[in-house]
Structures are given as structure tokens and as C-alpha cells.
Design an enzyme around this catalytic site. Structure first.
Site, PDB file in Angstrom:
ATOM      1  N   ASP A  43       0.807  -1.010  -0.083  1.00  3.66           N
ATOM      2  CA  ASP A  43       0.418   0.011  -0.418  1.00  3.66           C
ATOM      3  C   ASP A  43       1.301   1.464   0.012  1.00  3.66           C
ATOM      4  O   ASP A  43       2.156   0.582   0.382  1.00  3.66           O
ATOM      5  CB  ASP A  43      -0.642  -0.247   0.627  1.00  3.66           C
ATOM      6  CG  ASP A  43      -0.450  -0.256   2.899  1.00  3.66           C
ATOM      7  OD1 ASP A  43       0.730  -0.075   2.791  1.00  3.66           O
ATOM      8  OD2 ASP A  43      -0.765   0.562   3.884  1.00  3.66           O
ATOM      9  N   TYR A  62       3.334   4.425   0.792  1.00  3.88           N
ATOM     10  CA  TYR A  62       4.341   5.385   1.858  1.00  3.88           C
ATOM     11  C   TYR A  62       3.154   6.463   2.817  1.00  3.88           C
ATOM     12  O   TYR A  62       1.662   6.761   2.494  1.00  3.88           O
ATOM     13  CB  TYR A  62       5.075   6.348   2.460  1.00  3.88           C
ATOM     14  CG  TYR A  62       5.740   5.795   0.413  1.00  3.88           C
ATOM     15  CD1 TYR A  62       6.513   4.871   0.705  1.00  3.88           C
ATOM     16  CD2 TYR A  62       6.523   5.901  -0.479  1.00  3.88           C
ATOM     17  CE1 TYR A  62       7.228   4.199   0.851  1.00  3.88           C
ATOM     18  CE2 TYR A  62       7.583   5.550  -1.461  1.00  3.88           C
ATOM     19  CZ  TYR A  62       7.987   4.179   0.038  1.00  3.88           C
ATOM     20  OH  TYR A  62       9.341   3.721  -0.964  1.00  3.88           O
ATOM     21  N   PHE A 117       6.115   2.062  -3.801  1.00  2.75           N
ATOM     22  CA  PHE A 117       7.735   2.544  -4.397  1.00  2.75           C
ATOM     23  C   PHE A 117       8.719   3.790  -4.100  1.00  2.75           C
ATOM     24  O   PHE A 117       9.474   4.472  -3.874  1.00  2.75           O
ATOM     25  CB  PHE A 117       8.817   1.319  -4.530  1.00  2.75           C
ATOM     26  CG  PHE A 117       8.166  -0.327  -3.583  1.00  2.75           C
ATOM     27  CD1 PHE A 117       8.464  -0.476  -2.419  1.00  2.75           C
ATOM     28  CD2 PHE A 117       7.572  -0.645  -4.754  1.00  2.75           C
ATOM     29  CE1 PHE A 117       8.222  -1.328  -2.238  1.00  2.75           C
ATOM     30  CE2 PHE A 117       7.588  -2.398  -4.025  1.00  2.75           C
ATOM     31  CZ  PHE A 117       8.045  -2.288  -2.567  1.00  2.75           C
ATOM     32  N   HIS A 160      11.175  -8.710   0.445  1.00  2.00           N
ATOM     33  CA  HIS A 160      10.621  -7.546   0.641  1.00  2.00           C
ATOM     34  C   HIS A 160      12.033  -6.446   0.977  1.00  2.00           C
ATOM     35  O   HIS A 160      12.938  -6.678   1.683  1.00  2.00           O
ATOM     36  CB  HIS A 160       9.493  -6.847   1.154  1.00  2.00           C
ATOM     37  CG  HIS A 160       8.966  -5.587   1.365  1.00  2.00           C
ATOM     38  ND1 HIS A 160       8.846  -4.576   1.854  1.00  2.00           N
ATOM     39  CD2 HIS A 160       7.296  -5.829   0.866  1.00  2.00           C
ATOM     40  CE1 HIS A 160       8.575  -3.616   1.107  1.00  2.00           C
ATOM     41  NE2 HIS A 160       7.821  -3.701   1.313  1.00  2.00           N
TER      42      HIS A 160
END
Length: 229
Positions: A72, A74, A85, A193
Site C-alpha cells: 500500500d 507510503y 515505492f 521485501h
């Protein structure tokens, strides 16, 4: 910047995405999502990003070559810009993005970038898609399970139905849950991740995964242009 309204008619997308997006927002899941967003905004919640569907504006479906799935947006002020990202120029790099750019530098020998915007990736056919497309200030995953996932699953299906092979970069367990939706001729590259909590952890550390070079090698094998990462 924050989300100002819950009217999807005012969220532009490239024409090729429009049938899927319009069908979603006309469905009960879509209406439930927009009702939820409108209620939270009316209650004074600060919601990011200002353009939830920006990835669908910058990367039309017919241009998609690579898909990077995030979880999801930031959840800090000024960070989310509608691309997984990515942050706007001038915004400090969040830890996950810092590790992505460190791996880019290690893998390809490129100098560190001057900013954290990944819009130039999106312009080359890299779909930077979170599975949930909004979040509240300081509350990660606060909009998970509210309907966005129905839309993003449908968008992934649009991409996979196109027979031209795509590379899926699945970083972390959340993104890797989508692997069952991805079949030949598409190619999956999986690693942990890039978050500092998992980027160096086994069995498939993100730092050292070599995905940027591997994707370009894969594209070249098919006679296609590599990504200018």
C-alpha cells in the site's frame, strides 16, 4: 499532498485501463470503496496519495513490460505519489526505496539517483502497482480490505491476458500471494521485501537478488529493449 475527493470520475487513467476501472467503480465493491473513502474524508482523515490511479495514467496496458507489486502507499506526509515505492523529487527516501536503489547500484553499477521518483520507470512500461491504492496518515494498511484489491487483481488479469511475456517482480510475501495468478509465458522474479526488516533475511534476501540485471537479460533474450533503471 493528500486525497481531496472520492470521485473516481476525476481520477484519470490511460484509455486502455478505462473499461476495467469503470466496471470496478460501477460494481458493488467499487461503490463500497468510494463510500468508505468519502466517509473517511468527511470525518477529517488525511488520505494519501492525491492521485490513487496515477500508475494507470503513466503506464498504459499496451506498454507494460514489467510489473512491480507493492502493498500500500507510503503513509507519511508528502511521500506517496501514486506509484509503488516512488516518492516525488525532494522527498527523503523511505527505507524500502533506499534499499531498492542500493540494489540497483550494486547490481548495475549505476550512480545513486538524485531523487526518489520512479516515474521514468513507469514511462518505460514498468507498472508500479500497489495492491491497495490508498492509506491514512500514519496508519499503514488502514485501507486494506476495503475494495482496492478487487480492482488491482482485475488489473493484473488484464496484464496477464496479453500474451506478450511480462516480468513480475514480487518482493515480499504479500506480493508473492499474487504468483498463482501469473502463468507462462510470463516470468516471476521473487525475493524478500526491500524493507530493512527483511531485505537481508533469507532464504531470498532482497539485497543481492540481482533482479534489475536479470530482468534486462530476460528482455534482451526476447529481442526487446532493456529498462533504463
Amino acid at each position: 499532498m493528500k486525497l481531496a475527493h472520492a470521485d473516481p470520475a476525476r481520477w484519470p487513467v490511460a484509455p486502455g485501463w478505462a473499461p476495467t476501472v469503470d466496471a470496478f467503480f460501477a460494481s458493488s465493491d467499487g461503490r463500497s470503496l468510494t463510500d468508505f473513502l468519502a466517509t473517511r474524508l468527511a470525518q477529517g482523515a488525511t488520505v494519501y496519495p492525491p492521485e490513487p490511479l496515477r500508475a494507470l495514467t503513466l503506464t498504459p496496458p499496451e506498454t507494460v513490460r514489467v510489473i512491480i507489486l507493492g502493498q500500500d502507499p507510503y503513509h507519511g506526509p508528502g511521500q506517496a505519489e501514486g506509484l509503488a515505492f516512488s516518492v516525488a523529487p525532494g522527498v527523503s527516501f523511505p527505507p524500502s526505496l533506499r534499499n531498492i536503489l542500493l540494489e540497483r547500484q550494486r547490481d548495475l553499477g549505476l550512480a545513486p539517483p538524485l531523487h526518489g521518483s520512479l516515474a521514468h520507470w513507469a514511462a518505460q512500461g514498468v507498472l508500479l502497482l500497489n495492491t491497495c491504492l490508498s492509506v491514512e496518515d500514519g496508519q499503514p494498511a488502514s485501507h486494506a480490505g476495503k475494495g482496492w484489491e478487487v480492482l488491482t487483481d482485475a488489473l493484473i488479469e488484464v496484464v496477464t491476458r496479453n500474451p506478450l511475456p511480462k516480468a513480475f517482480l514480487l518482493w515480499g510475501a504479500h506480493a508473492q500471494k499474487k504468483a498463482a495468478r501469473i502463468a507462462t509465458p510470463h516470468r516471476v522474479f521473487a525475493a524478500n521485501h526491500p524493507s530493512p526488516l527483511s531485505a537481508r533475511r533469507g532464504p531470498t534476501p532482497f539485497l543481492g537478488c540481482g533482479h534489475f540485471g536479470a530482468v534486462n537479460d530476460w528482455l534482451r533474450e526476447q529481442g526487446r529493449a532493456p529498462i533504463d533503471w
